[in-house]
Design a protein around this motif. Structure first.
Motif, PDB file in Angstrom:
ATOM      1  N   UNK A 116       1.390 -10.563  -2.132  1.00 49.26           N
ATOM      2  CA  UNK A 116       1.040 -11.234  -0.994  1.00 49.26           C
ATOM      3  C   UNK A 116       0.424 -12.634  -0.995  1.00 49.26           C
ATOM      4  N   UNK A 117       0.395 -13.598  -0.470  1.00 50.58           N
ATOM      5  CA  UNK A 117       0.034 -14.481  -0.416  1.00 50.58           C
ATOM      6  C   UNK A 117      -0.985 -15.192   1.153  1.00 50.58           C
ATOM      7  N   UNK A 118      -1.811 -15.459   1.418  1.00 51.89           N
ATOM      8  CA  UNK A 118      -2.911 -15.464   2.846  1.00 51.89           C
ATOM      9  C   UNK A 118      -2.934 -17.502   3.096  1.00 51.89           C
ATOM     10  N   UNK A 175      -9.288 -13.995  -4.146  1.00 49.73           N
ATOM     11  CA  UNK A 175      -9.186 -15.634  -3.186  1.00 49.73           C
ATOM     12  C   UNK A 175      -9.111 -16.955  -4.754  1.00 49.73           C
ATOM     13  N   UNK A 176      -8.094 -17.723  -4.450  1.00 53.72           N
ATOM     14  CA  UNK A 176      -8.145 -18.548  -5.876  1.00 53.72           C
ATOM     15  C   UNK A 176      -8.213 -19.800  -5.720  1.00 53.72           C
ATOM     16  N   UNK A 177      -8.424 -20.526  -6.546  1.00 48.73           N
ATOM     17  CA  UNK A 177      -8.902 -21.896  -6.385  1.00 48.73           C
ATOM     18  C   UNK A 177      -8.419 -23.013  -5.562  1.00 48.73           C
ATOM     19  N   UNK A 178      -7.219 -22.902  -5.233  1.00 48.72           N
ATOM     20  CA  UNK A 178      -6.481 -22.695  -4.588  1.00 48.72           C
ATOM     21  C   UNK A 178      -6.601 -23.694  -2.713  1.00 48.72           C
ATOM     22  N   UNK A 179      -7.511 -21.964  -2.457  1.00 47.51           N
ATOM     23  CA  UNK A 179      -7.755 -21.608  -0.845  1.00 47.51           C
ATOM     24  C   UNK A 179      -6.499 -20.354  -0.505  1.00 47.51           C
TER      25      UNK A 179
END
Length: 448
Positions: free
Chosen positions: A44-46, A71-75
């Motif tokens: 899932x992506x939040x 948590x990705x660099x893309x927030x």
């Protein structure tokens, strides 16, 4: 999280708020998004997740029980879940910091898994009773050992299979409802929760979005939520709307400080969460909804708020469930209204991060506001729009909402109001003071 070094803050008074802002992601939705995604099979992506300490405590707990959360660099937060029933035994106690929501919901989650989990928290959380969650989870078969008074630290020995129950909420509490539903996820059969008074429905909306078989029956007397256990939850892409509780501080601040005119972007307007907006409009607040839309299944709009003369009201008690977290800042609004505002029906405030009725009564009283304390709320006589006397140092009792509410009060005070410790604000609104500085055009040099 323990705050060992208090951070006092002197509130800059008599500065109009102007400009636009975005509030943090909704705290209630952020907690649930992490939990449900951790129980789904797949990624899932939040986006828009609130990154305050309370929500980070939930993320850490789900990691400790096997979910992969980054948590990705893309927030964007990416969660690879373990599936319903797949939680593993954590290696250590789960540290909940100041988060009552994390604690109560996770107790429900653990209750129907064959694991044993110890929950710990900071001094404030450890003073909050957990009995109203312990009761239904014990009925489902979980073995819970708590500290005296039903408090943390406590241990939950889950059971699998748990016993499905039909549970009627003795008090309106979305946390208790959600704890029972979370326990019901890994329980065979149908778990039912009966609500005599409707509470925020984020759990129901999001569980259905993840693929759970959940139905809601509305009657004239109650609301019945039925959940079929052991579903296979499917991963989702979730956009978290702005938190209406966080927006509430700015709605009141702009309403009471002369010359203010702000736009609060992307505010979640779930019908079970807009009690404060309803009450403020009853008092005469100028709050306009711009660009209403739906985001992730939740109603959202931008809110334009301008200074307005507020008039005292008797706040309808049936608004309490939809504004329980906003009562402290509503009390602040009442302090500036014309007449005597009565806000009652909020017994739940006695068992929040602090006793919010007593703490706000003491804080407003120290600032020269006339009030009468009741078991379930306050009656407050306002200034008619003028500044409150102020000139006090406020004991916030490690309660983030008390601290932020009294900052709002201090924005229109004749003498400086100082908050004894603003460190707890990071639990729910890490950027609160940066936003305050932006809206009031204060710099560090100005404040110093």
């Amino acid at each position: 999280m323990a705050h060992t070094a208090p951070q006092p803050f002197a509130v800059p008074a008599e500065r109009a708020l102007t400009g636009a802002l975005t509030v943090p992601g909704d705290k209630s939705i952020s907690h649930r998004a992490l939990m449900f995604a951790s129980l789904a099979v797949g990624e899932s992506r939040i986006s828009g997740l609130l990154e305050g300490e309370d929500v980070l405590a939930t993320a850490a707990a789900m990691r400790a029980m096997g979910a992969h959360i980054e948590r990705g660099a893309d927030d964007i937060w990416r969660v690879n879940g373990v599936g319903v029933g797949g939680l593993r035994q954590p290696d250590t106690a789960l540290e909940m910091g100041n988060s009552g929501t994390s604690t109560r919901l996770l107790m429900g989650l653990v209750a129907s898994h064959p694991i044993t989990v110890t929950f710990t928290g900071d001094a404030s959380l450890s003073g909050r009773p957990m009995g109203r969650v312990i009761e239904p989870l014990s009925q489902m078969g979980a073995d819970i050992t708590a500290s005296p008074g039903g408090r943390l630290p406590l241990m939950v020995r889950g059971i699998c299979p748990a016993v499905p129950i039909t549970y009627t909420l003795p008090v309106a509490s979305a946390q208790v409802k959600s704890a029972v539903l979370l326990a019901g996820l890994n329980t065979p059969g149908i778990t039912r929760v009966v609500e005599p008074v409707a509470t925020r429905d984020h759990s129901e909306r999001m569980l259905r979005g993840f693929g759970a078989d959940l139905t809601v029956e509305e009657t004239s007397e109650c609301r019945v939520i039925s959940l079929v256990g052991e579903p296979e939850l499917k991963p989702q892409d979730i956009t978290v709307p702005g938190d209406p509780s966080s927006a509430g501080f700015w709605l009141v601040a702009a309403s009471i400080v002369p010359g203010s005119d702000i736009v609060v972007r992307n505010v979640g307007l779930n019908p079970t969460r807009i009690g404060l907006i309803t009450a403020l409009r009853m008092m005469g607040a100028d709050i306009a909804e711009l660009d209403p839309r739906t985001v992730g299944g939740e109603p959202v709009a931008d809110l334009r708020v301008r200074h307005a003369a507020l008039t005292a009201i008797d706040v309808p008690a049936n608004l309490a469930p939809s504004m329980i977290d906003e009562y402290p800042v509503l009390f602040v609004a009442a302090a500036f209204a014309t007449g005597r505002t009565t806000a009652r029906g909020a017994h739940e405030l006695r068992v929040k991060e602090s006793d919010r009725i007593a703490t706000m009564a003491a804080a407003l009283g120290a600032c020269g506001v006339a009030y009468e304390e009741h078991e379930d709320g306050l009656a407050i006589t306002g200034t008619g729009g003028g500044p409150i006397p102020g000139g006090a140092t406020i004991a916030s009792k490690l309660d983030h909402r008390i601290a932020m509410s009294m900052v709002v009060a201090g924005l229109h005070a004749a003498a400086t109001i100082t908050i004894d410790d603003i460190a707890p604000v990071a639990t729910s609104y890490p950027a609160f003071f940066q936003t305050l500085a932006s809206l009031t055009q204060i710099t560090e040099e100005t404040h110093a």
